[in-house]
Scaffold this motif. Structure first.
Motif, PDB file in Angstrom:
ATOM      1  N   ASP A  42       0.806  -1.220   0.000  1.00  0.00           N
ATOM      2  CA  ASP A  42       0.000   0.000   0.000  1.00  0.00           C
ATOM      3  C   ASP A  42       0.842   1.273   0.000  1.00  0.00           C
ATOM      4  O   ASP A  42       0.301   2.363  -0.104  1.00  0.00           O
ATOM      5  N   ARG A  43       2.159   1.146   0.131  1.00  0.00           N
ATOM      6  CA  ARG A  43       3.038   2.326   0.149  1.00  0.00           C
ATOM      7  C   ARG A  43       3.787   2.443  -1.163  1.00  0.00           C
ATOM      8  O   ARG A  43       3.987   1.451  -1.853  1.00  0.00           O
ATOM      9  N   PRO A  44       4.252   3.642  -1.490  1.00  0.00           N
ATOM     10  CA  PRO A  44       5.117   3.775  -2.671  1.00  0.00           C
ATOM     11  C   PRO A  44       6.375   2.921  -2.477  1.00  0.00           C
ATOM     12  O   PRO A  44       6.904   2.820  -1.366  1.00  0.00           O
ATOM     13  N   ALA A  45       6.843   2.304  -3.536  1.00  0.00           N
ATOM     14  CA  ALA A  45       7.988   1.399  -3.453  1.00  0.00           C
ATOM     15  C   ALA A  45       9.207   2.064  -2.830  1.00  0.00           C
ATOM     16  O   ALA A  45       9.945   1.446  -2.067  1.00  0.00           O
ATOM     17  N   ARG A  46       9.406   3.343  -3.116  1.00  0.00           N
ATOM     18  CA  ARG A  46      10.601   4.016  -2.591  1.00  0.00           C
ATOM     19  C   ARG A  46      10.555   4.162  -1.070  1.00  0.00           C
ATOM     20  O   ARG A  46      11.559   4.408  -0.439  1.00  0.00           O
ATOM     21  N   ASP A  47       9.354   4.017  -0.465  1.00  0.00           N
ATOM     22  CA  ASP A  47       9.230   4.147   0.983  1.00  0.00           C
ATOM     23  C   ASP A  47       9.332   2.810   1.718  1.00  0.00           C
ATOM     24  O   ASP A  47       9.282   2.765   2.938  1.00  0.00           O
ATOM     25  N   VAL A  48       9.462   1.711   0.979  1.00  0.00           N
ATOM     26  CA  VAL A  48       9.539   0.388   1.604  1.00  0.00           C
ATOM     27  C   VAL A  48      10.995   0.078   1.898  1.00  0.00           C
ATOM     28  O   VAL A  48      11.824   0.079   0.992  1.00  0.00           O
ATOM     29  N   PRO A  49      11.326  -0.186   3.185  1.00  0.00           N
ATOM     30  CA  PRO A  49      12.712  -0.502   3.535  1.00  0.00           C
ATOM     31  C   PRO A  49      13.237  -1.666   2.691  1.00  0.00           C
ATOM     32  O   PRO A  49      12.558  -2.657   2.486  1.00  0.00           O
ATOM     33  N   GLY A  50      14.432  -1.498   2.185  1.00  0.00           N
ATOM     34  CA  GLY A  50      15.060  -2.541   1.391  1.00  0.00           C
ATOM     35  C   GLY A  50      14.801  -2.442  -0.105  1.00  0.00           C
ATOM     36  O   GLY A  50      15.465  -3.099  -0.883  1.00  0.00           O
ATOM     37  N   LEU A  51      13.844  -1.632  -0.528  1.00  0.00           N
ATOM     38  CA  LEU A  51      13.570  -1.501  -1.965  1.00  0.00           C
ATOM     39  C   LEU A  51      14.192  -0.260  -2.577  1.00  0.00           C
ATOM     40  O   LEU A  51      14.346  -0.167  -3.781  1.00  0.00           O
ATOM     41  N   ARG A  52      14.552   0.704  -1.768  1.00  0.00           N
ATOM     42  CA  ARG A  52      15.080   1.962  -2.295  1.00  0.00           C
ATOM     43  C   ARG A  52      16.321   1.729  -3.155  1.00  0.00           C
ATOM     44  O   ARG A  52      16.392   2.197  -4.284  1.00  0.00           O
ATOM     45  N   GLU A  53      17.272   0.984  -2.647  1.00  0.00           N
ATOM     46  CA  GLU A  53      18.518   0.779  -3.388  1.00  0.00           C
ATOM     47  C   GLU A  53      18.301   0.000  -4.684  1.00  0.00           C
ATOM     48  O   GLU A  53      18.737   0.445  -5.747  1.00  0.00           O
ATOM     49  N   PRO A  54      17.603  -1.153  -4.663  1.00  0.00           N
ATOM     50  CA  PRO A  54      17.403  -1.867  -5.936  1.00  0.00           C
ATOM     51  C   PRO A  54      16.633  -1.036  -6.957  1.00  0.00           C
ATOM     52  O   PRO A  54      16.908  -1.126  -8.151  1.00  0.00           O
ATOM     53  N   LEU A  55      15.687  -0.238  -6.497  1.00  0.00           N
ATOM     54  CA  LEU A  55      14.902   0.553  -7.441  1.00  0.00           C
ATOM     55  C   LEU A  55      15.681   1.734  -8.002  1.00  0.00           C
ATOM     56  O   LEU A  55      15.355   2.240  -9.069  1.00  0.00           O
ATOM     57  N   SER A  56      16.697   2.197  -7.286  1.00  0.00           N
ATOM     58  CA  SER A  56      17.461   3.342  -7.778  1.00  0.00           C
ATOM     59  C   SER A  56      18.714   2.910  -8.534  1.00  0.00           C
ATOM     60  O   SER A  56      19.425   3.739  -9.063  1.00  0.00           O
ATOM     61  N   THR A  57      18.974   1.602  -8.614  1.00  0.00           N
ATOM     62  CA  THR A  57      20.122   1.092  -9.356  1.00  0.00           C
ATOM     63  C   THR A  57      19.726   0.938 -10.816  1.00  0.00           C
ATOM     64  O   THR A  57      18.695   0.340 -11.115  1.00  0.00           O
ATOM     65  N   PRO A  58      20.531   1.484 -11.726  1.00  0.00           N
ATOM     66  CA  PRO A  58      20.159   1.383 -13.146  1.00  0.00           C
ATOM     67  C   PRO A  58      20.196  -0.069 -13.616  1.00  0.00           C
ATOM     68  O   PRO A  58      21.013  -0.853 -13.152  1.00  0.00           O
TER      69      PRO A  58
END
Length: 119
Positions: free
Chosen positions: A91-107
């Motif tokens: 229910d939260r934006p992916a960037r706010d979920v702990p542990g997903l920020r880095e994989p989502l920001s990696t090209p």
């Protein structure tokens, strides 16, 4: 015609059809498991089944009344908690979920470098 002992047993059931369906489905699950094990090269012998039943009976004797129910309830609550955490994360934006920020920001490796999070 049913054997007398079976007919007498079914007479004690409030819903004999439901009782029979439950037994047949349990047997079907056991047959499916045997087939899956056989497909993987494992066979369960009558001796192996008897040994497993004896081990289960021993464990059941060693456990005090209510222990199995307590363990099952604890497991059920833990599973519910895990699903609740998972659902909350969805229910939260992916960037706010702990542990997903880095994989989502990696090209991506095979695509040109982009800002995945679009911050």
């Amino acid at each position: 015609m049913l054997p007398l002992d079976v007919a007498e047993r079914l007479e004690r059931e409030p819903n004999a059809t439901e009782y029979i369906v439950g037994i047949v489905r349990a047997r079907m699950r056991a047959e499916d498991l045997d087939a899956e094990l056989a497909k993987r090269g494992l066979t369960v012998s009558d001796h192996g089944r008897a040994r497993a039943r004896a081990q289960r009976a021993q464990v059941e004797q060693e456990w005090p009344p209510g222990r199995r129910k307590a363990v099952r309830e604890r497991s059920r609550r833990a599973a519910q908690d895990a699903w609740r955490v998972f659902g909350d994360a969805l229910d939260r934006p992916a960037r706010d979920v702990p542990g997903l920020r880095e994989p989502l920001s990696t090209p991506p490796v095979l695509e040109p470098q982009t800002d995945v999070l679009h911050e």
